[in-house]
Design an enzyme around this catalytic site. Structure first.
Site, mmCIF file in Angstrom:
data_model
loop_
_atom_site.group_PDB
_atom_site.id
_atom_site.type_symbol
_atom_site.label_atom_id
_atom_site.label_comp_id
_atom_site.label_asym_id
_atom_site.label_seq_id
_atom_site.Cartn_x
_atom_site.Cartn_y
_atom_site.Cartn_z
ATOM 1 N N SER A 39 0.790 -1.231 0.000
ATOM 2 C CA SER A 39 0.000 0.000 0.000
ATOM 3 C C SER A 39 0.822 1.280 0.000
ATOM 4 C CB SER A 39 -0.956 0.014 1.191
ATOM 5 O OG SER A 39 -0.255 0.177 2.395
ATOM 6 N N LYS A 83 0.279 5.039 6.818
ATOM 7 C CA LYS A 83 -0.301 5.766 5.690
ATOM 8 C C LYS A 83 0.179 7.210 5.732
ATOM 9 C CE LYS A 83 -3.024 2.491 4.053
ATOM 10 N NZ LYS A 83 -2.223 1.340 4.288
#
Length: 172
Positions: A39, A83
Site C-alpha cells: 500500500s 499511511k
C-alpha cells in the site's frame, strides 16, 4: 553474610524503575516496527524494511499534511498500519481515487485526519473507512531502516513528505 544489594527489596525496586523507564521510552519516545504490504509503494518496500516511529506525535500532535503516520486500523482490532496524511481538520479532500467516481469532496471533521496510501489501488485507507480519528494515530514515521551493507549509519534514511507544492512540480 554481607548484603550485596543492601535492603532485600532494593533489587525489586530497581527492577520496577527500569521497567517503568523502558515503558515510558517506548510509549513516549521512539520505537521501531516492521511493516509489510504494497500500500505504500514506492515510498516503502513491501517487505524487509523497519520503521522508526516518533511517539511524541501520537494522537496527531504536530502531524502535517504529507507526513507518514502509524495508526491503529479502525476496522481491524489490534492491527497497525502506515499511511500518509492527506488532510487535516477543515481541509477539503477528494472522497475517492482521482478519476474514479463522481469526484465528491468532503471536509475533514474536527478531531480527524484523512489518510491514504501512496499506492492507491492497493491501499485500504480513509477512502474505505472514512476520516481517521486523531486519537488512533500512534506516531509519525521519521526514518526507515533497510539493512543494506555492513555500515550501520547507511541503514537509516529519513522519511520525507511525499507531497510537494504545485510550484515545485516539473513543467509539462
Amino acid at each position: 553474610m554481607p548484603l550485596i544489594l543492601g535492603h532485600p527489596f532494593r533489587a525489586l525496586i530497581y527492577t520496577i524503575k527500569a521497567l517503568a523507564l523502558g515503558h515510558a521510552a517506548a510509549t513516549y519516545g521512539y520505537s521501531c516496527g516492521y511493516g509489510w504490504g504494497p500500500s505504500m509503494l514506492p515510498t516503502f518496500l513491501t517487505r524487509d524494511e523497519w520503521f522508526v516511529t516518533d511517539r511524541s506525535h501520537r494522537r496527531g500532535r504536530g502531524v502535517a499534511v504529507g507526513d507518514c503516520v502509524v495508526y491503529a486500523i479502525p476496522v481491524a482490532a489490534r492491527e497497525e498500519g502506515i499511511k500518509r496524511v492527506l488532510g487535516l481538520p477543515g481541509d477539503y479532500v477528494l472522497l475517492n481515487s482521482p478519476g474514479v467516481g463522481p469526484g465528491t469532496m468532503i471536509q475533514v471533521p474536527k478531531g480527524h485526519c484523512y489518510i491514504v496510501g501512496d499506492n492507491l489501488p492497493w491501499s485500504r485507507d480513509s477512502r474505505d473507512f472514512g476520516p481517521l480519528p486523531m486519537g488512533l494515530i500512534k506516531g509519525k514515521v521519521v526514518a526507515k531502516i533497510s539493512m543494506n551493507g555492513w555500515w550501520p549509519p547507511d541503514w537509516f534514511s529519513k522519511v520525507e513528505s511525499g507531497l510537494h507544492p504545485q510550484s515545485d512540480l516539473p513543467s509539462p
